[in-house]
Structure formats: structure tokens, C-alpha cells
Design an enzyme around this catalytic site. Sequence first.
Site, PDB file in Angstrom:
ATOM      1  N   GLY A 134      -5.400  -7.732 -20.691  1.00  0.00           N
ATOM      2  CA  GLY A 134      -3.918  -7.139 -20.398  1.00  0.00           C
ATOM      3  C   GLY A 134      -3.768  -5.687 -20.428  1.00  0.00           C
ATOM      4  O   GLY A 134      -5.137  -5.456 -20.850  1.00  0.00           O
ATOM      5  N   LYS A 179      -6.572  -3.276 -28.941  1.00  0.00           N
ATOM      6  CA  LYS A 179      -4.863  -3.103 -28.332  1.00  0.00           C
ATOM      7  C   LYS A 179      -5.604  -1.586 -28.746  1.00  0.00           C
ATOM      8  O   LYS A 179      -5.277  -1.267 -29.645  1.00  0.00           O
ATOM      9  CB  LYS A 179      -3.558  -3.098 -28.924  1.00  0.00           C
ATOM     10  CG  LYS A 179      -2.589  -2.499 -28.225  1.00  0.00           C
ATOM     11  CD  LYS A 179      -1.079  -2.099 -28.325  1.00  0.00           C
ATOM     12  CE  LYS A 179      -0.414  -3.823 -28.552  1.00  0.00           C
ATOM     13  NZ  LYS A 179       1.037  -3.814 -29.313  1.00  0.00           N
ATOM     14  N   ASP A 212      12.421  -3.855 -28.143  1.00  0.00           N
ATOM     15  CA  ASP A 212      11.423  -3.695 -27.104  1.00  0.00           C
ATOM     16  C   ASP A 212      11.120  -5.650 -26.433  1.00  0.00           C
ATOM     17  O   ASP A 212       9.649  -6.130 -26.506  1.00  0.00           O
ATOM     18  CB  ASP A 212      10.682  -3.239 -27.116  1.00  0.00           C
ATOM     19  CG  ASP A 212       9.921  -3.190 -25.437  1.00  0.00           C
ATOM     20  OD1 ASP A 212      10.289  -3.252 -24.551  1.00  0.00           O
ATOM     21  OD2 ASP A 212       7.863  -2.474 -25.526  1.00  0.00           O
ATOM     22  N   PHE A 272       1.571   1.036 -23.866  1.00  0.00           N
ATOM     23  CA  PHE A 272      -0.093   1.364 -25.878  1.00  0.00           C
ATOM     24  C   PHE A 272      -1.187   1.654 -24.806  1.00  0.00           C
ATOM     25  O   PHE A 272      -1.217   2.577 -24.825  1.00  0.00           O
ATOM     26  CB  PHE A 272       0.346   0.349 -26.704  1.00  0.00           C
ATOM     27  CG  PHE A 272       0.124   0.744 -27.181  1.00  0.00           C
ATOM     28  CD1 PHE A 272       0.855   1.405 -28.405  1.00  0.00           C
ATOM     29  CD2 PHE A 272      -1.845   0.587 -28.029  1.00  0.00           C
ATOM     30  CE1 PHE A 272      -0.056   1.956 -29.788  1.00  0.00           C
ATOM     31  CE2 PHE A 272      -2.351   1.299 -28.501  1.00  0.00           C
ATOM     32  CZ  PHE A 272      -1.741   1.136 -29.810  1.00  0.00           C
ATOM     33  N   ILE A 274      -4.816  -0.548 -22.400  1.00  0.00           N
ATOM     34  CA  ILE A 274      -5.387  -1.621 -22.616  1.00  0.00           C
ATOM     35  C   ILE A 274      -5.845  -2.502 -23.311  1.00  0.00           C
ATOM     36  O   ILE A 274      -5.650  -2.050 -24.788  1.00  0.00           O
ATOM     37  CB  ILE A 274      -6.848  -1.505 -21.984  1.00  0.00           C
ATOM     38  CG1 ILE A 274      -6.100  -0.387 -20.861  1.00  0.00           C
ATOM     39  CG2 ILE A 274      -7.390  -2.846 -21.311  1.00  0.00           C
ATOM     40  CD1 ILE A 274      -7.492  -0.538 -19.612  1.00  0.00           C
ATOM     41  N   GLY A 286      -0.599  -2.849 -21.459  1.00  0.00           N
ATOM     42  CA  GLY A 286       0.934  -2.016 -21.401  1.00  0.00           C
ATOM     43  C   GLY A 286       1.256  -0.731 -21.322  1.00  0.00           C
ATOM     44  O   GLY A 286       0.710  -0.211 -21.071  1.00  0.00           O
TER      45      GLY A 286
END
Length: 242
Positions: free
Chosen positions: A84, A105, A202, A88, A90, A86
Amino acid sequence: MSILFLLSIIIFRFWKTKQKRATAVQTPIVDQVRSKDSLTDEVIVTRKSYISRESKTEDLELPLMEFEAVAIATNNFSDGNKLGKGGFGIVYKGMLPDGKEIAVKRLSKKSLQGTGEFQNEVRLIARLQHLNLVRLLGCCVEKGEKMLIYEYLENLSLDSHLFDKIRRSNLSWQKRFDIANGIARGLLYLHQDSRFRVIHRDLKASNVLLDKNMTPKISDFGMARIFGREETEANTRKVVGT
């Protein structure tokens, strides 16, 4: 002579008493200074250890992983290993030599979340342990890269189930309640029972991950804030999070 001798004893005792009092008053101050120095040293060492490999991993409370090892584990960050994406960067699936699956991440060069958020997440998750919080296994800071290595969770994020027609049909009301209850337990730990009072800031479906048993785990602490035990409110300087 006897009067002079007596006066000498009185003056000597008075001087000794004054010295003891001065030492008693000064000692706590010295201890406080030393405590502050050691705390400062700890923070400096901890921050350096994210940026440099010269510091010991004991200062981190978190293992540092070699860039080459992470690249091999993720098949050189191939598209086939993407889980996925986001704010931050991949997230890649990887496998360590011992067969353990991980999620990596990788901070994007264009990411709005920079070094501060990276350090914030490492400091927080490394010290927080709960069934409903994602487990951080290590990090990599090398060759201009910043990466976080997590436990791999088979059922990905909650939003991938809620907003997918097929997966959504498999979420019974009991399972939805169990997931919501697990998230609440994780928040209760962060707000009341952990060593630090942490406000996530968040929390959303994409930041709740699910393991093979559909147990929810709160993730992504880049925007989280630590509060003092006596603090009940605080002001922020900019709008962030969810």
C-alpha cells in the site's frame, strides 16, 4: 587560656555545622543537574542513533537493520511486494532469512512527513507494548533512506475491508464490534495505562491493521503527541491528522 580554648571549640563546631548544612543544600542541586545532564545525553544519543550507526543499538531499544538486508527481504522494493501507500511513503512486504514476514514502510522523498515524524514514531512505538498496537521490529537509516520495519499483518488495513464489496460482506456485526472494541482498548492504553500519555491524532481506518485473527492494531504514530500526566489540554500550531 581555658576561655580561648573554649571559644576555639565553639567556633570550630559552628563552622562544621555550617559546612554540613551547605553540603546538604548543595547535594540535591548537584543531583538534579546530573539527572538533567543524563537525560539530555540520553536524548542526544537516541537522536544520533537514528541518524548515525555509530551509536549502540541498546540506546535505541530498537535494532538497526542494514539497507542491503531490507532490500533483499523486499526483493529490491519490487512492485510485486507493494502492500500500500500512504502519506509517509510506500509499504512493502518482505521476508527475513529466518522466514519471518515483515512490512517495510519506506519514507518517500516527496513525503510531507519528514525526519521529525520518523523519529517520533520510532521513539513512541519502541516503548509501547499492547495487543492492539502494531509492533515495530526495527528501522533503517542508511544511504539517505529512512525506513520502519513492522510485523507483517496478514489482513492489511481496516479500510481495505470496509470499502471493498467482497471483503465487506465477510464482516459480521460481531466481528465489527470486536474490531471496534479492540481499537478502544488500544486507545485506553495510550490515554491512561501506558508509561506515556499519548494522543494519536491520526486515527482512521487505514491506520488500523488486522492480523490473521482479525485482531485490530493501531499504527502510524508519526503525528502522535506525548502529554504530561497532569495535562488535560494543549494547543497545536497547525492543523494535522484526522
